[in-house]
Write a protein that holds these residues in place. Structure first.
Motif, PDB file in Angstrom:
ATOM      1  N   LEU A   1       0.830  -1.205   0.000  1.00 60.00           N
ATOM      2  CA  LEU A   1       0.000   0.000   0.000  1.00 60.00           C
ATOM      3  C   LEU A   1       0.868   1.260   0.000  1.00 60.00           C
ATOM      4  O   LEU A   1       0.432   2.323  -0.433  1.00 60.00           O
ATOM      5  CB  LEU A   1      -0.919   0.000   1.222  1.00 60.00           C
ATOM      6  N   TYR A   2       2.110   1.135   0.460  1.00 60.17           N
ATOM      7  CA  TYR A   2       3.015   2.289   0.489  1.00 60.17           C
ATOM      8  C   TYR A   2       3.409   2.751  -0.912  1.00 60.17           C
ATOM      9  O   TYR A   2       3.539   3.943  -1.168  1.00 60.17           O
ATOM     10  CB  TYR A   2       4.279   1.970   1.290  1.00 60.17           C
TER      11      TYR A   2
ATOM     12  N   ARG B   1      -1.922   7.074  -6.714  1.00 60.32           N
ATOM     13  CA  ARG B   1      -3.014   7.895  -6.204  1.00 60.32           C
ATOM     14  C   ARG B   1      -4.386   7.270  -6.491  1.00 60.32           C
ATOM     15  O   ARG B   1      -5.285   7.319  -5.659  1.00 60.32           O
ATOM     16  CB  ARG B   1      -2.911   9.290  -6.804  1.00 60.32           C
TER      17      ARG B   1
ATOM     18  N   THR C   1      -5.185   4.112  -6.779  1.00 55.65           N
ATOM     19  CA  THR C   1      -5.418   2.964  -5.903  1.00 55.65           C
ATOM     20  C   THR C   1      -5.884   3.433  -4.532  1.00 55.65           C
ATOM     21  O   THR C   1      -6.827   2.875  -3.961  1.00 55.65           O
ATOM     22  CB  THR C   1      -4.138   2.122  -5.775  1.00 55.65           C
ATOM     23  N   HIS C   2      -5.255   4.461  -4.002  1.00 55.59           N
ATOM     24  CA  HIS C   2      -5.668   5.010  -2.719  1.00 55.59           C
ATOM     25  C   HIS C   2      -7.090   5.569  -2.807  1.00 55.59           C
ATOM     26  O   HIS C   2      -7.894   5.390  -1.885  1.00 55.59           O
ATOM     27  CB  HIS C   2      -4.695   6.106  -2.260  1.00 55.59           C
TER      28      HIS C   2
ATOM     29  N   VAL D   1     -10.426   4.345  -0.602  1.00 56.10           N
ATOM     30  CA  VAL D   1     -11.230   5.283   0.186  1.00 56.10           C
ATOM     31  C   VAL D   1     -12.687   5.247  -0.252  1.00 56.10           C
ATOM     32  O   VAL D   1     -13.598   5.251   0.584  1.00 56.10           O
ATOM     33  CB  VAL D   1     -10.637   6.714   0.073  1.00 56.10           C
TER      34      VAL D   1
END
Length: 70
Positions: free
Chosen positions: A5-6, A10, A12-13, A17
């Motif tokens: 996840l690091y 953008r 994917t994040h 959410v």
């Protein structure tokens, strides 16, 4: 395919959410609808289904032989 996840980008994040937000709204909606349909009319007070018992006299219970001072 990177499973960290690091190092995700953008988009994917943003997808994570959005999925979490949709899931939270769905769970809250189900909870609110279940709460409103569970009682008699929703926000009205529930009627008691068991008889009310009144205390007849005061009673002290102790597990030792010491004197109880009230």
């Amino acid at each position: 395919m990177n499973h960290s996840l690091y190092s995700a980008d953008r988009m994917t994040h943003l997808k994570i959410v959005v999925v979490a937000l949709v899931a939270a709204i769905g769970i809250a909606g189900v909870g609110i609808s279940a709460r409103l349909s569970a009682g008699d009319g929703g926000m009205q007070t529930a009627r008691a289904t068991t008889p009310v018992l009144k205390a007849s006299h005061t009673m002290m219970v102790s597990d030792s032989e010491q004197q109880v001072i009230r």
